[in-house]
Design a protein around this motif. Structure first.
Motif, PDB file in Angstrom:
ATOM      1  N   ARG A   1       0.820  -1.218   0.000  1.00  0.00           N
ATOM      2  CA  ARG A   1       0.000   0.000   0.000  1.00  0.00           C
ATOM      3  C   ARG A   1       0.848   1.261   0.000  1.00  0.00           C
ATOM      4  O   ARG A   1       0.447   2.297  -0.535  1.00  0.00           O
ATOM      5  CB  ARG A   1      -0.924  -0.013   1.212  1.00  0.00           C
TER       6      ARG A   1
ATOM      7  N   GLY B   1      -3.910   3.030  -6.641  1.00  0.00           N
ATOM      8  CA  GLY B   1      -5.351   3.054  -6.758  1.00  0.00           C
ATOM      9  C   GLY B   1      -5.828   3.927  -7.903  1.00  0.00           C
ATOM     10  O   GLY B   1      -5.058   4.679  -8.521  1.00  0.00           O
TER      11      GLY B   1
ATOM     12  N   ARG C   1      -9.768   5.203 -10.241  1.00  0.00           N
ATOM     13  CA  ARG C   1     -11.132   5.011 -10.720  1.00  0.00           C
ATOM     14  C   ARG C   1     -11.154   5.310 -12.205  1.00  0.00           C
ATOM     15  O   ARG C   1     -10.469   6.217 -12.684  1.00  0.00           O
ATOM     16  CB  ARG C   1     -12.079   5.962  -9.963  1.00  0.00           C
TER      17      ARG C   1
ATOM     18  N   HIS D   1      -0.811   0.444 -12.696  1.00  0.00           N
ATOM     19  CA  HIS D   1      -1.480   0.287 -11.400  1.00  0.00           C
ATOM     20  C   HIS D   1      -1.175  -1.058 -10.748  1.00  0.00           C
ATOM     21  O   HIS D   1      -1.689  -1.342  -9.670  1.00  0.00           O
ATOM     22  CB  HIS D   1      -2.985   0.466 -11.565  1.00  0.00           C
TER      23      HIS D   1
ATOM     24  N   SER E   1     -12.522  -0.960 -12.387  1.00  0.00           N
ATOM     25  CA  SER E   1     -12.357   0.390 -11.832  1.00  0.00           C
ATOM     26  C   SER E   1     -13.446   1.340 -12.299  1.00  0.00           C
ATOM     27  O   SER E   1     -13.532   2.480 -11.826  1.00  0.00           O
ATOM     28  CB  SER E   1     -10.982   0.959 -12.195  1.00  0.00           C
TER      29      SER E   1
ATOM     30  N   THR F   1     -13.624   2.056  -6.915  1.00  0.00           N
ATOM     31  CA  THR F   1     -12.283   2.625  -6.874  1.00  0.00           C
ATOM     32  C   THR F   1     -11.309   1.549  -6.429  1.00  0.00           C
ATOM     33  O   THR F   1     -11.406   1.035  -5.312  1.00  0.00           O
ATOM     34  CB  THR F   1     -12.228   3.819  -5.904  1.00  0.00           C
TER      35      THR F   1
ATOM     36  N   GLN G   1      -7.989   0.073  -4.944  1.00  0.00           N
ATOM     37  CA  GLN G   1      -7.122   0.564  -3.887  1.00  0.00           C
ATOM     38  C   GLN G   1      -5.853  -0.278  -3.825  1.00  0.00           C
ATOM     39  O   GLN G   1      -5.882  -1.485  -4.119  1.00  0.00           O
ATOM     40  CB  GLN G   1      -7.852   0.511  -2.544  1.00  0.00           C
TER      41      GLN G   1
ATOM     42  N   ASP H   1      -5.553  -4.318  -3.291  1.00  0.00           N
ATOM     43  CA  ASP H   1      -6.608  -5.132  -3.899  1.00  0.00           C
ATOM     44  C   ASP H   1      -5.978  -6.207  -4.776  1.00  0.00           C
ATOM     45  O   ASP H   1      -4.934  -5.991  -5.411  1.00  0.00           O
ATOM     46  CB  ASP H   1      -7.531  -4.267  -4.764  1.00  0.00           C
TER      47      ASP H   1
END
Length: 284
Positions: free
Chosen positions: A40, A136, A138, A148, A230, A234, A236, A239
């Motif tokens: 993360r 992350g 969208r 990503h 996406s 959203t 993240q 994921d």
């Protein structure tokens, strides 16, 4: 460099995988309690630099599910042309992908047992590539989708087949039995699109090849999966998207060839490694 979550002497660690053993990194990165926290934070490059100057700390280890605290796991179903034909319903390639959730509790680690529950004898295997989101976003475009991805791993998306038919519109029940699937052995940082474009999935049961196909043949490529998912949620960091399994699962044989105690399942993906598990019945 590869990274794993593992246990040794009753304690859980994350660290770097070497040919000689594991290099624990927990104490060197206290800001990241778990490997998921490192993902993360975009910290895999830093973990690699730190591990490069450290000795092996553990040789007697047990692999855990690679991200045992992953909060969101989405799986893409029926994503190879031959898999669509296996259903024998005369349908053309679907316009949109099938999706369903899995939970981390349904997975175990490399070289640990897959559990067949007493309620069913229809435990099946599905070898797949899983991607871990690192950035992350969208409404991510296909052109940007690979930017990503933080890492790749392997999934045996074990399924209790008769329980996926308990309801009309979902498969959640059959996909989430405790320790019915596995994920690992490790994360491989994603640096080269060729890792995915040339990836080949081979699943063996007791040494016999059951599944063998290329990711390049998927009906919904990974770029499209990221774009589509996406759109409505959203994505993240942390994921996981399990990208789809080739033809050859046990349910599609006549008669079906489900897993039994003692069976050894291996899922091999070039550029990532081999995920291995033996099947056991659930103990009372």
């Amino acid at each position: 460099m590869r990274f794993a979550t593992y246990s040794s002497n009753g304690l859980t660690f994350f660290g770097a995988v070497t040919e000689e053993g594991m290099i624990a990194l927990n104490d060197h990165c206290p800001q990241w309690p778990t490997l998921l926290d490192a993902v993360r934070a975009g910290g895999l490059d830093r973990l690699a630099r730190i591990a490069g100057g450290l000795p092996v700390t553990h040789r007697d280890i047990t692999y855990d599910m690679v991200l045992p605290n992953a909060p969101r796991i989405l799986c893409v179903g029926v994503n190879f042309p031959d898999r669509n034909a296996e259903y024998r319903d005369g349908s053309d390639q679907p316009r949109y992908m099938s999706l369903f959730p899995r939970f981390a509790s349904g997975f175990t680690g490399h070289d640990r047992p897959l559990i067949r529950p007493p309620e069913s004898r229809a435990l099946d295997y599905e070898g797949e590539v899983a991607i871990v989101i690192g950035k992350g976003g969208r409404r991510i475009s296909q052109d940007d989708a690979y930017d990503h991805i933080a890492a790749l791993t392997i999934c045996n998306e074990g399924t209790i087949r008769d329980w996926v038919r308990h309801a009309k519109f979902n498969v959640t029940q059959g996909k989430n039995w405790d320790r019915s699937g596995s994920m690992g052995p490790w994360l491989v940082p994603f640096t080269d699109p060729g890792q995915l474009d040339a990836a080949r999935i081979v699943t063996r049961v007791n040494g016999e090849i059951r599944q063998d196909d290329m990711l390049s043949r998927m009906m919904f490529p990974i770029r499209r999966e990221i774009e589509y998912i996406s759109t409505f949620m959203t994505l993240q960091p942390g994921d996981i998207i399990v990208t789809g399994t080739p033809t050859g699962a046990g349910a599609r044989f006549d008669p079906p060839r489900y897993l039994a105690p003692g069976d050894v399942v291996e899922v091999e993906v070039n550029g990532i490694g081999t995920l291995r598990n033996i099947v056991e019945d659930e103990k009372p």
